[in-house]
Design a protein around this motif. Sequence first.
Motif, mmCIF file in Angstrom:
data_model
loop_
_atom_site.group_PDB
_atom_site.id
_atom_site.type_symbol
_atom_site.label_atom_id
_atom_site.label_comp_id
_atom_site.label_asym_id
_atom_site.label_seq_id
_atom_site.Cartn_x
_atom_site.Cartn_y
_atom_site.Cartn_z
ATOM 1 N N VAL A 137 44.374 14.389 24.859
ATOM 2 C CA VAL A 137 45.097 13.121 24.800
ATOM 3 C C VAL A 137 43.636 12.462 25.575
ATOM 4 O O VAL A 137 42.754 12.645 25.751
ATOM 5 C CB VAL A 137 46.299 12.459 25.986
ATOM 6 C CG1 VAL A 137 47.186 13.689 25.446
ATOM 7 C CG2 VAL A 137 45.147 13.420 26.954
ATOM 8 N N VAL A 138 44.056 10.710 24.635
ATOM 9 C CA VAL A 138 42.768 10.358 24.492
ATOM 10 C C VAL A 138 42.863 8.982 26.333
ATOM 11 O O VAL A 138 44.372 8.973 27.108
ATOM 12 C CB VAL A 138 42.889 8.606 24.304
ATOM 13 C CG1 VAL A 138 41.480 7.723 24.657
ATOM 14 C CG2 VAL A 138 42.663 9.326 22.433
ATOM 15 N N GLY A 139 42.531 9.401 27.299
ATOM 16 C CA GLY A 139 42.691 9.059 28.592
ATOM 17 C C GLY A 139 41.208 7.716 29.402
ATOM 18 O O GLY A 139 40.691 7.346 28.377
ATOM 19 N N THR A 140 41.576 7.704 30.797
ATOM 20 C CA THR A 140 40.040 7.450 31.292
ATOM 21 C C THR A 140 39.487 8.245 31.781
ATOM 22 O O THR A 140 40.573 8.258 32.885
ATOM 23 C CB THR A 140 40.370 5.943 31.869
ATOM 24 O OG1 THR A 140 41.078 5.028 31.030
ATOM 25 C CG2 THR A 140 40.063 4.961 32.215
ATOM 26 N N ALA A 141 38.522 8.453 32.232
ATOM 27 C CA ALA A 141 37.835 9.116 33.388
ATOM 28 C C ALA A 141 37.590 8.051 34.663
ATOM 29 O O ALA A 141 36.656 7.221 34.467
ATOM 30 C CB ALA A 141 36.445 10.057 32.443
ATOM 31 N N ILE A 142 37.756 8.713 35.164
ATOM 32 C CA ILE A 142 36.788 7.732 36.621
ATOM 33 C C ILE A 142 36.251 8.290 37.479
ATOM 34 O O ILE A 142 36.455 9.957 38.317
ATOM 35 C CB ILE A 142 38.404 7.675 37.724
ATOM 36 C CG1 ILE A 142 39.944 6.488 36.331
ATOM 37 C CG2 ILE A 142 37.461 6.599 38.889
ATOM 38 C CD1 ILE A 142 40.316 6.088 37.690
ATOM 39 N N THR A 143 35.220 8.107 37.959
ATOM 40 C CA THR A 143 34.048 9.133 38.658
ATOM 41 C C THR A 143 34.217 8.756 39.891
ATOM 42 O O THR A 143 33.430 7.480 40.220
ATOM 43 C CB THR A 143 32.136 9.141 38.343
ATOM 44 O OG1 THR A 143 33.204 9.621 36.615
ATOM 45 C CG2 THR A 143 31.231 9.606 38.985
ATOM 46 N N THR A 144 34.149 9.766 41.099
ATOM 47 C CA THR A 144 34.388 9.104 42.151
ATOM 48 C C THR A 144 33.608 10.518 43.206
ATOM 49 O O THR A 144 33.125 11.668 42.500
ATOM 50 C CB THR A 144 35.310 9.993 42.714
ATOM 51 O OG1 THR A 144 35.955 9.516 43.827
ATOM 52 C CG2 THR A 144 36.361 10.964 42.558
ATOM 53 N N ARG A 145 33.437 9.769 44.455
ATOM 54 C CA ARG A 145 32.012 10.794 45.004
ATOM 55 C C ARG A 145 33.279 11.636 46.304
ATOM 56 O O ARG A 145 32.814 12.127 46.860
ATOM 57 C CB ARG A 145 31.114 10.243 46.038
ATOM 58 C CG ARG A 145 30.449 9.467 45.096
ATOM 59 C CD ARG A 145 29.439 8.761 45.929
ATOM 60 N NE ARG A 145 28.433 8.363 45.585
ATOM 61 C CZ ARG A 145 28.016 7.364 44.534
ATOM 62 N NH1 ARG A 145 29.221 6.273 44.449
ATOM 63 N NH2 ARG A 145 27.310 7.490 44.017
ATOM 64 N N GLY A 146 34.537 11.704 45.259
ATOM 65 C CA GLY A 146 35.222 13.058 46.784
ATOM 66 C C GLY A 146 36.938 12.093 46.757
ATOM 67 O O GLY A 146 37.851 13.116 46.759
ATOM 68 N N SER A 147 36.409 10.432 47.081
ATOM 69 C CA SER A 147 37.812 9.966 47.002
ATOM 70 C C SER A 147 38.603 9.457 45.633
ATOM 71 O O SER A 147 38.461 9.834 44.839
ATOM 72 C CB SER A 147 37.433 8.783 48.002
ATOM 73 O OG SER A 147 36.477 7.844 46.761
ATOM 74 N N GLN A 148 39.956 9.363 46.989
ATOM 75 C CA GLN A 148 40.822 9.641 45.609
ATOM 76 C C GLN A 148 40.897 7.530 44.939
ATOM 77 O O GLN A 148 40.622 7.185 45.475
ATOM 78 C CB GLN A 148 42.100 10.441 46.156
ATOM 79 C CG GLN A 148 42.307 11.270 47.052
ATOM 80 C CD GLN A 148 42.676 12.338 45.491
ATOM 81 O OE1 GLN A 148 42.825 12.233 44.593
ATOM 82 N NE2 GLN A 148 41.573 13.361 45.662
#
Length: 258
Positions: A137-148
């Motif tokens: 699927v086409v989606g959205t990446a969210i880069t985190t340092r570990g947090s939700q």
Amino acid sequence: MNRDTETVGLIAAMPQESRALLRYLPEWKRTSSGQFRGIRFRAMNRECWLVTSGMGIRRAMEGTRALLAATRPHLLISFGIAGAVRDDLHIGDVVVAEKCWLLNMGQLSKAWPLSSPSEEALAAALQALQPDGAQIVVGTAITTRGSQVSPHLVEGMPHPILEMETAGIAQVAAEKGIPLVSVRSISDGPQAPLPFDLEAVLDEDANPRIGEILRTVLRRPQTLAQFRRMMQNLRKASDYAARAVMAMLNQPSPLVAS
């Protein structure tokens, strides 16, 4: 692009993700990009360079810069595992992100547009995954340092996923004017949560706090079974991401022409 001279750079964070790709290569050779371990191989007359950067934004940026110092790719691919935010994705499903956000201090602070694989490349990836029932699927990446991420921040986003490197790679790619494709397979999420608080077991540089992980197991011995499932899901997701990437690379045009 001239297929005879086209070069593709690939960045994975963990050795497990890189090893999954190697299993689909008939031949390859070891190389290095600065301090980073690398692999070179060919796919459809393309010269491909794979770098294993390590986890986290800083290492992803350093690994990407080292790769670009060694070669000048026409395309970059960030691939590996990710966590689902909603329950609309299952373990092994593959998400090709159209945009990457950076999650900082609980807020989405910056976004980078990402490049899209061609229809032929997406169809080939889907065909490679279908025998095991996985979707792409086409989606959205969210880069985190570990947090939700808070649910209200992702309202309206198509298939949001959490990972730890793509924003760093996207920043370097944007600086150099190189298109970036993100291919991530789901290893955890609401249907298969991690057995620990990821933010608590990673330090500021994305290194695992082994002591904290051991304390979690000692406090809650039942998490051992969850750890085993987590490792199984990680191997499955790494394999599916690698399978999708190889299917794309083996197409005449893996990228939508700009």
